[in-house]
Design an enzyme around this catalytic site. Structure first.
Site, PDB file in Angstrom:
ATOM      1  N   ARG A  53       0.802  -1.220   0.000  1.00 20.51           N
ATOM      2  CA  ARG A  53       0.000   0.000   0.000  1.00 20.51           C
ATOM      3  C   ARG A  53       0.833   1.268   0.000  1.00 20.51           C
ATOM      4  O   ARG A  53       0.574   2.188  -0.773  1.00 20.51           O
ATOM      5  CB  ARG A  53      -0.910   0.066   1.246  1.00 20.51           C
ATOM      6  CG  ARG A  53      -2.221  -0.624   1.102  1.00 20.51           C
ATOM      7  CD  ARG A  53      -2.642  -1.163   2.436  1.00 20.51           C
ATOM      8  NE  ARG A  53      -1.677  -2.169   2.838  1.00 20.51           N
ATOM      9  CZ  ARG A  53      -1.774  -3.452   2.486  1.00 20.51           C
ATOM     10  NH1 ARG A  53      -2.790  -3.867   1.814  1.00 20.51           N
ATOM     11  NH2 ARG A  53      -0.843  -4.333   2.819  1.00 20.51           N
ATOM     12  N   LYS A  82      26.017  -4.190  -2.286  1.00 17.79           N
ATOM     13  CA  LYS A  82      27.481  -4.115  -2.442  1.00 17.79           C
ATOM     14  C   LYS A  82      28.137  -3.485  -1.223  1.00 17.79           C
ATOM     15  O   LYS A  82      29.344  -3.268  -1.202  1.00 17.79           O
ATOM     16  CB  LYS A  82      27.831  -3.273  -3.669  1.00 17.79           C
ATOM     17  CG  LYS A  82      27.281  -3.804  -4.970  1.00 17.79           C
ATOM     18  CD  LYS A  82      27.694  -2.858  -6.097  1.00 17.79           C
ATOM     19  CE  LYS A  82      27.021  -3.214  -7.406  1.00 17.79           C
ATOM     20  NZ  LYS A  82      27.242  -2.180  -8.423  1.00 17.79           N
ATOM     21  N   HIS A 131       5.369   6.114  11.412  1.00 17.59           N
ATOM     22  CA  HIS A 131       4.866   5.957  10.049  1.00 17.59           C
ATOM     23  C   HIS A 131       3.898   7.126   9.809  1.00 17.59           C
ATOM     24  O   HIS A 131       2.683   6.942   9.738  1.00 17.59           O
ATOM     25  CB  HIS A 131       4.161   4.601   9.937  1.00 17.59           C
ATOM     26  CG  HIS A 131       3.855   4.154   8.544  1.00 17.59           C
ATOM     27  ND1 HIS A 131       3.999   4.957   7.432  1.00 17.59           N
ATOM     28  CD2 HIS A 131       3.393   2.961   8.078  1.00 17.59           C
ATOM     29  CE1 HIS A 131       3.641   4.270   6.351  1.00 17.59           C
ATOM     30  NE2 HIS A 131       3.278   3.061   6.724  1.00 17.59           N
TER      31      HIS A 131
HETATM   32  C1  NCD Z   1       2.016  -1.058   8.099  1.00 18.39           C
HETATM   33  C2  NCD Z   1       3.518  -0.822   8.223  1.00 18.39           C
HETATM   34  O1  NCD Z   1       4.261  -1.046   7.268  1.00 18.39           O
HETATM   35  O2  NCD Z   1       3.893  -0.388   9.292  1.00 18.39           O
HETATM   36  N1  NCD Z   1       1.582  -1.227   6.787  1.00 18.39           N
HETATM   37  C3  NCD Z   1       1.270  -0.125   6.036  1.00 18.39           C
HETATM   38  O3  NCD Z   1       2.097   0.711   5.800  1.00 18.39           O
HETATM   39  N2  NCD Z   1       0.000   0.015   5.617  1.00 18.39           N
HETATM   40  C4  NCD Z   1       1.493  -2.087   9.022  1.00 18.39           C
HETATM   41  C5  NCD Z   1       2.119  -3.450   9.057  1.00 18.39           C
HETATM   42  O4  NCD Z   1       3.056  -3.763   8.343  1.00 18.39           O
HETATM   43  O5  NCD Z   1       1.617  -4.247   9.852  1.00 18.39           O
END
Ligand code: NCD
Length: 304
Positions: A53, A82, A131
């Site tokens: 996503r 590398k 995130h």
């Molecule tokens: C999440 C992540 O990568 O932190 N996924 C995402 O970006 N939608 C959640 C996950 O990996 O569980």
């Protein structure tokens, strides 16, 4: 706050006013996207960890606004294999692109990249830390669905220790009058540093282990996958594997208006039987990644 030329590394860097401003811009862009807004702009997508996503919605977001994409989704095909350092890779890529989107398994990798890079860096997930673009789309989804970000009871379920999406979202929600409920096994509690931040912001929260007890009081249930890849030992993972499963059964006592969110991917914590119920909001949540990431890219590049 003007985001032109700025990095997006942690939700801690955004005040309430800026968060709401980004959400407003996402709404504007969703209702009236300009297909030439980012014409000639190039986004470098450097993904050192798996993604579906986040990477694809970033790519679709910029391409639908006329921009282009370079990058990799498998570090084994890049010079990392590398032995090139992240700092060196960033210094090279910044000569080829206008913005860098970075996902990396190490906490702090995006901050390091941003310190090195002259062009803006967007954190697409750094280990178990943050995130932020996921959080912007989560907030956008809640606001769109509920019409507000205040006066909500929000439950977080699952891996609250290693899940970066829940760390980012909790950090952002401290600006809003919400009640939080953290539902996890003791091994996967929300880290103390996040709880401390909420205490300082006077946000009320409680910790639970039982989903069934908590679910009846919630407006939003934010589910997460157990982050198997971040466990230090397979034995610890075994202790919590499959500990929760949200299904029609577990939702019988839920409020009519309860909405289930999940950053996805899901493994076994969210039964596909819930997908067709009025509670499911997660597919729409994933779609909201486009306008939100478009708004952030366009703001950073000084186009809106
Ligand atoms: C999440 C992540 O990568 O932190 N996924 C995402 O970006 N939608 C959640 C996950 O990996 O569980």
């Amino acid at each position: 706050m003007d985001l032109e030329g700025k990095d997006v590394i942690s939700m801690r860097d955004f005040d309430k006013e800026t968060i709401l401003h980004v959400l407003n811009k996402a709404r504007e862009i969703e209702s009236c996207p300009d297909p030439a807004l980012l014409m000639g702009k190039i986004m470098a997508a450097l993904f050192y960890e798996p993604s579906t996503r986040t990477r694809l919605s970033f790519e679709a977001a910029i391409k639908r606004l006329g921009g282009g994409v370079i990058g990799f989704s498998d570090p084994d095909t890049s010079s990392t294999a590398k032995g090139e350092s992240l700092a060196d890779s960033i210094r090279i890529v910044e000569g080829y692109a206008d913005v860098i989107v970075l996902r990396h398994p190490l906490e702090g990798a995006s901050r390091l990249a941003a310190d090195v890079a002259i062009i803006p860096v967007i954190n697409a997930g750094d280990g178990a830390n943050q995130h932020p673009t996921q959080t912007f789309l989560d907030l956008y989804t809640i606001q769109k669905e509920k019409g507000r970000l205040e006066d909500l009871r929000i439950g977080f379920l699952g891996d609250l220790k290693y899940g970066r999406t829940v760390h980012s979202l909790a950090t952002a929600l401290k600006h809003f009058a919400v009640e939080l409920c953290f539902i996890s096994p003791p091994l996967l509690r929300m880290p103390e540093y996040v709880l401390h931040e909420l205490d300082e912001a006077k946000i009320s929260y409680r910790e639970e282990t039982s989903l069934e007890d908590a679910v009846r009081h919630l407006d939003i249930l934010y589910c997460t996958r157990i982050q198997k890849e971040r466990f230090g030992s397979a034995i610890d993972h075994e202790k919590v594997r499959g500990v929760y499963r949200v299904s029609k059964q577990t939702l019988v006592s839920a409020h009519e208006e309860l909405r289930i969110m999940h950053p996805l991917p899901r493994v076994d914590e969210l039964d596909p039987g819930v997908d067709e119920s009025k509670h499911a909001l997660y597919f729409e949540q994933a779609r909201n990644g486009i306008p939100v990431r478009q708004a952030l890219l366009a703001m950073i590049m000084g186009k809106i």
